[in-house]
Design a protein around this motif. Structure first.
Motif, PDB file in Angstrom:
ATOM      1  N   TYR A  79       0.831  -1.213   0.000  1.00 45.06           N
ATOM      2  CA  TYR A  79       0.000   0.000   0.000  1.00 45.06           C
ATOM      3  C   TYR A  79       0.865   1.262   0.000  1.00 45.06           C
ATOM      4  CZ  TYR A  79      -2.315   3.925   2.269  1.00 45.06           C
ATOM      5  OH  TYR A  79      -2.745   5.183   2.587  1.00 45.06           O
ATOM      6  N   GLU A  80       1.856   1.311   0.881  1.00 49.15           N
ATOM      7  CA  GLU A  80       2.705   2.508   0.993  1.00 49.15           C
ATOM      8  C   GLU A  80       3.495   2.753  -0.290  1.00 49.15           C
ATOM      9  OE1 GLU A  80       5.032   1.779   4.456  1.00 49.15           O
ATOM     10  OE2 GLU A  80       3.331   2.012   5.842  1.00 49.15           O
ATOM     11  N   GLN A  88       2.155  10.395  -3.392  1.00 48.83           N
ATOM     12  CA  GLN A  88       1.946  10.743  -1.985  1.00 48.83           C
ATOM     13  C   GLN A  88       0.848  11.785  -1.794  1.00 48.83           C
ATOM     14  OE1 GLN A  88       2.789   9.158   0.506  1.00 48.83           O
ATOM     15  NE2 GLN A  88       4.660   8.044   0.138  1.00 48.83           N
ATOM     16  N   ASP A  89       1.194  13.014  -1.408  1.00 53.89           N
ATOM     17  CA  ASP A  89       0.169  14.001  -1.037  1.00 53.89           C
ATOM     18  C   ASP A  89      -0.475  14.663  -2.258  1.00 53.89           C
ATOM     19  OD1 ASP A  89       0.657  13.607   1.687  1.00 53.89           O
ATOM     20  OD2 ASP A  89       2.355  14.997   1.648  1.00 53.89           O
ATOM     21  N   PRO A  90      -1.762  15.043  -2.136  1.00 53.36           N
ATOM     22  CA  PRO A  90      -2.436  15.752  -3.238  1.00 53.36           C
ATOM     23  C   PRO A  90      -1.737  17.072  -3.561  1.00 53.36           C
ATOM     24  CG  PRO A  90      -4.026  15.007  -1.588  1.00 53.36           C
ATOM     25  CD  PRO A  90      -2.670  14.798  -0.994  1.00 53.36           C
ATOM     26  N   ILE A 261       1.948   7.290 -14.560  1.00 52.45           N
ATOM     27  CA  ILE A 261       2.199   8.574 -15.218  1.00 52.45           C
ATOM     28  C   ILE A 261       3.089   9.499 -14.382  1.00 52.45           C
ATOM     29  CG2 ILE A 261       0.236   9.993 -14.436  1.00 52.45           C
ATOM     30  CD1 ILE A 261      -0.274  10.515 -17.475  1.00 52.45           C
ATOM     31  N   ARG A 262       2.924   9.510 -13.072  1.00 56.70           N
ATOM     32  CA  ARG A 262       3.755  10.350 -12.213  1.00 56.70           C
ATOM     33  C   ARG A 262       5.203   9.846 -12.201  1.00 56.70           C
ATOM     34  NH1 ARG A 262       3.322  13.923  -7.674  1.00 56.70           N
ATOM     35  NH2 ARG A 262       5.441  14.458  -7.129  1.00 56.70           N
ATOM     36  N   GLN A 263       5.363   8.538 -12.131  1.00 60.10           N
ATOM     37  CA  GLN A 263       6.695   7.952 -12.064  1.00 60.10           C
ATOM     38  C   GLN A 263       7.487   8.215 -13.340  1.00 60.10           C
ATOM     39  OE1 GLN A 263       8.035   6.534  -9.524  1.00 60.10           O
ATOM     40  NE2 GLN A 263       9.734   5.266 -10.262  1.00 60.10           N
ATOM     41  N   VAL A 264       6.836   8.108 -14.494  1.00 58.84           N
ATOM     42  CA  VAL A 264       7.529   8.243 -15.777  1.00 58.84           C
ATOM     43  C   VAL A 264       7.828   9.696 -16.107  1.00 58.84           C
ATOM     44  CG1 VAL A 264       7.322   7.886 -18.271  1.00 58.84           C
ATOM     45  CG2 VAL A 264       6.576   6.106 -16.687  1.00 58.84           C
ATOM     46  N   THR A 265       6.864  10.593 -15.865  1.00 60.94           N
ATOM     47  CA  THR A 265       7.022  11.995 -16.285  1.00 60.94           C
ATOM     48  C   THR A 265       7.476  12.928 -15.173  1.00 60.94           C
ATOM     49  OG1 THR A 265       4.725  12.577 -15.763  1.00 60.94           O
ATOM     50  CG2 THR A 265       5.150  11.653 -17.945  1.00 60.94           C
ATOM     51  N   GLY A 266       7.228  12.563 -13.932  1.00 57.28           N
ATOM     52  CA  GLY A 266       7.531  13.463 -12.828  1.00 57.28           C
ATOM     53  C   GLY A 266       6.473  14.543 -12.642  1.00 57.28           C
ATOM     54  N   VAL A 267       5.408  14.497 -13.459  1.00 63.08           N
ATOM     55  CA  VAL A 267       4.341  15.499 -13.394  1.00 63.08           C
ATOM     56  C   VAL A 267       3.226  14.968 -12.477  1.00 63.08           C
ATOM     57  CG1 VAL A 267       2.639  16.812 -14.713  1.00 63.08           C
ATOM     58  CG2 VAL A 267       4.864  16.280 -15.718  1.00 63.08           C
ATOM     59  N   ALA A 280     -18.585  15.887 -11.569  1.00 60.86           N
ATOM     60  CA  ALA A 280     -17.890  14.627 -11.263  1.00 60.86           C
ATOM     61  C   ALA A 280     -16.385  14.785 -11.442  1.00 60.86           C
ATOM     62  CB  ALA A 280     -18.429  13.501 -12.140  1.00 60.86           C
ATOM     63  N   LEU A 281     -15.781  15.548 -10.535  1.00 59.31           N
ATOM     64  CA  LEU A 281     -14.337  15.789 -10.577  1.00 59.31           C
ATOM     65  C   LEU A 281     -13.803  15.744  -9.148  1.00 59.31           C
ATOM     66  CD1 LEU A 281     -12.002  16.650 -12.595  1.00 59.31           C
ATOM     67  CD2 LEU A 281     -12.391  18.974 -11.772  1.00 59.31           C
ATOM     68  N   GLU A 282     -12.734  14.984  -8.938  1.00 60.62           N
ATOM     69  CA  GLU A 282     -12.158  14.847  -7.604  1.00 60.62           C
ATOM     70  C   GLU A 282     -10.694  15.261  -7.603  1.00 60.62           C
ATOM     71  OE1 GLU A 282     -12.524  10.821  -6.334  1.00 60.62           O
ATOM     72  OE2 GLU A 282     -14.703  10.917  -6.030  1.00 60.62           O
ATOM     73  N   VAL A 283     -10.234  15.769  -6.465  1.00 61.01           N
ATOM     74  CA  VAL A 283      -8.804  15.963  -6.263  1.00 61.01           C
ATOM     75  C   VAL A 283      -8.165  14.579  -6.208  1.00 61.01           C
ATOM     76  CG1 VAL A 283      -7.049  16.776  -4.644  1.00 61.01           C
ATOM     77  CG2 VAL A 283      -9.117  18.137  -5.035  1.00 61.01           C
ATOM     78  N   PHE A 284      -7.091  14.387  -6.957  1.00 61.03           N
ATOM     79  CA  PHE A 284      -6.439  13.081  -6.979  1.00 61.03           C
ATOM     80  C   PHE A 284      -5.597  12.905  -5.732  1.00 61.03           C
ATOM     81  CE2 PHE A 284      -3.162   9.993  -8.036  1.00 61.03           C
ATOM     82  CZ  PHE A 284      -3.883   9.007  -8.670  1.00 61.03           C
ATOM     83  N   ASP A 285      -5.939  11.897  -4.946  1.00 61.87           N
ATOM     84  CA  ASP A 285      -5.229  11.605  -3.699  1.00 61.87           C
ATOM     85  C   ASP A 285      -4.661  10.194  -3.833  1.00 61.87           C
ATOM     86  OD1 ASP A 285      -4.514  10.807  -1.098  1.00 61.87           O
ATOM     87  OD2 ASP A 285      -5.938  12.211  -0.205  1.00 61.87           O
ATOM     88  N   SER A 286      -3.340  10.087  -3.925  1.00 57.66           N
ATOM     89  CA  SER A 286      -2.716   8.793  -4.180  1.00 57.66           C
ATOM     90  C   SER A 286      -2.959   7.797  -3.049  1.00 57.66           C
ATOM     91  CB  SER A 286      -1.213   8.964  -4.408  1.00 57.66           C
ATOM     92  OG  SER A 286      -0.585   9.455  -3.242  1.00 57.66           O
ATOM     93  N   LYS A 287      -3.034   8.293  -1.820  1.00 60.14           N
ATOM     94  CA  LYS A 287      -3.246   7.374  -0.692  1.00 60.14           C
ATOM     95  C   LYS A 287      -4.646   6.772  -0.745  1.00 60.14           C
ATOM     96  CE  LYS A 287       0.029   9.805   2.281  1.00 60.14           C
ATOM     97  NZ  LYS A 287       0.212  10.656   3.469  1.00 60.14           N
TER      98      LYS A 287
END
Length: 450
Positions: A79-80, A88-90, A261-267, A280-287
């Motif tokens: 999970y971690e 990690q954080d939004p 996508i975050r791992q490959v681009t850093g974005v 229907a739009l949410e803040v993306f929270d990886s946790k």
């Protein structure tokens, strides 16, 4: 999204958690399954290798293998590492200290860019005055699509004059229009292509120079898998993206884009579209996303939905009826409406930890059509009938069934269930416990809403 991945991972971890002690061979066997699951989810193989290596380096450590609950410790490690992989954080949207804040919306044709532009504007409308600008002068009906969505969402719109071909002129006019009418956020809905070609990149670079953006947001279709990662890399190389918005995250997709996508681009992934509606739009929270992938539910997401539901005022009416120990069919209708506002029932219940694994809760038990039918039955009644169901006899029941497009049997079932709930309501008011919905009320077994 992620249903297949979640089910496969749950099966892997169930085997681990069923053992009192784990060896390195046990962990290695589980990691092979995790690797296979991720590759089938269309995650880039380099990202999968890196993730599995990170998990292995922690999972075969002494603290895990000699733990009292080694299987659960491995799950916690996975999970971690999944959460870290996605960022990690939004990461919030940037707001300029000197208005206007400009968002340059970019992406390929068909990726959901126009709809996402309006979704973001609507999300910002509670504290800002956003203006969406139609900069796609190539795709037929693109300007009209943006105008209609903006009008439906009560968002400011600026578009080209008939026959206008110069997008730079449109952007310059939009800046003046926004300044004169005090719009403090400008969202530029740019043209897309079937692929990222040089002509498109040059046009976007020119727009970037004319009206320097606070954010350059790439909208990518989450259902395109590894292709979304390639698209993000191409746009980032030319424009230096500040964020990614995943569209169609609620679709029947494997989810590779969200994981890689975050791992490959850093974005950072900043937002995610989770439905067709402009709300229907949410803040993306990886946790929270990692929790849902791991079958842990999404308690925070559920709490937010309940809070939004309460903000509409329905919760206060229900609380008042509890205080007065009054429960009529009007209160029951109000409860149905409150549950419906939380979104598709099966999606809401997925947020409850372990719900998808409860015995006897199949897809038929989450049939939202039963909720709609129950609402229709109550709405076909007169006010007097809703407030005093005892007057509903044979002829009235036939009339209600015809008016709601249901059957007399379904009307009888609803009234019987209402009577059960009315008795529970008194107990609920006295004890303050969770209200247990009777079996069949939403198409399945009783479960608690607190």
């Amino acid at each position: 999204m992620f249903d297949a991945l979640r089910e496969r991972l749950e099966a892997v971890f169930d085997k681990l958690k069923g053992r009192g002690r784990l060896s390195e061979a046990d962990v290695e066997s589980a990691l092979r399954e995790v690797r296979r699951c991720l590759l089938e989810a269309d995650v880039d193989y380099k990202v999968v290798k890196s993730l599995v290596d990170s998990i292995r380096s922690r999972a075969v450590g002494k603290d895990v293998l000699e733990s009292i609950t080694p299987g659960q410790q491995v799950v916690a490690v996975v999970y971690e590492e999944l959460a870290a992989l996605m960022g990690q954080d939004p990461v919030p949207l940037a707001i300029s200290s000197r208005p206007p804040t400009v968002y340059l919306m970019v992406g390929l044709q068909g990726g959901g860019k126009t709809t996402t532009t309006v979704k973001i504007a609507r999300k910002l409308a509670s504290g800002h005055k956003p203006l969406v600008v139609a900069c796609d002068l190539r795709r037929p009906a693109a300007v009209d699509q943006l105008r209609v969505l903006a009008e439906q969402s009560k968002i400011g719109f600026y578009g080209p004059e008939p026959g206008e071909k110069d997008v730079m002129h449109v952007v310059s006019g939009a800046a003046e229009y926004a300044s004169s009418r005090l719009y403090d956020v400008i969202l530029l809905d740019t043209a897309g292509r079937l692929h990222a070609d040089e002509e498109l990149m040059e046009e976007l670079a020119s727009l970037k120079r004319i009206l320097p953006p606070s954010e350059i947001l790439l909208v990518v279709d989450a259902m395109t898998g590894q292709e979304a990662v390639k698209v993000a890399s191409a746009f980032h190389e030319k424009l230096t993206l500040t964020g990614v918005v995943l569209s169609k995250l609620d679709g029947d997709a494997r989810g590779g884009a969200a994981l890689a996508i975050r791992q490959v681009t850093g974005v950072p992934i900043k937002l995610a579209g989770v439905g067709e509606g402009t709300d229907a739009l949410e803040v993306f929270d990886s946790k929270r996303m990692a929790q849902r992938i791991m079958g842990m539910g999404d308690v925070m997401g559920l709490a937010e939905k309940i809070r939004e539901m309460a903000d509409t005022g329905g919760a206060e009416k229900i609380a008042e009826s509890i205080k007065q120990k009054k429960f009529t069919l009007e209160e029951l209708l109000l409860q149905f409406e409150q549950i419906e506002k939380m979104g598709p029932l099966d999606k809401v219940l997925e947020m409850i930890p372990g719900f998808n694994r409860m015995k006897g809760m199949g897809s038929d038990d989450l049939d939202s059509s039963r909720l709609k039918q129950s609402k229709a039955i109550i709405q076909s009644m007169t006010k007097a009938e809703r407030r005093d169901p005892s007057v509903i006899k044979g002829s009235r029941r036939r009339r209600i069934a015809q008016g709601s497009g249901t059957s007399v049997q379904m009307v009888n079932q609803l009234l019987a269930q209402y009577e059960q709930m009315r008795k529970l309501w008194k107990q609920f008011g006295k004890q303050g416990k969770g209200l247990k919905l009777p079996k069949g009320l939403l198409g399945g077994g009783g479960f608690r809403f607190k």
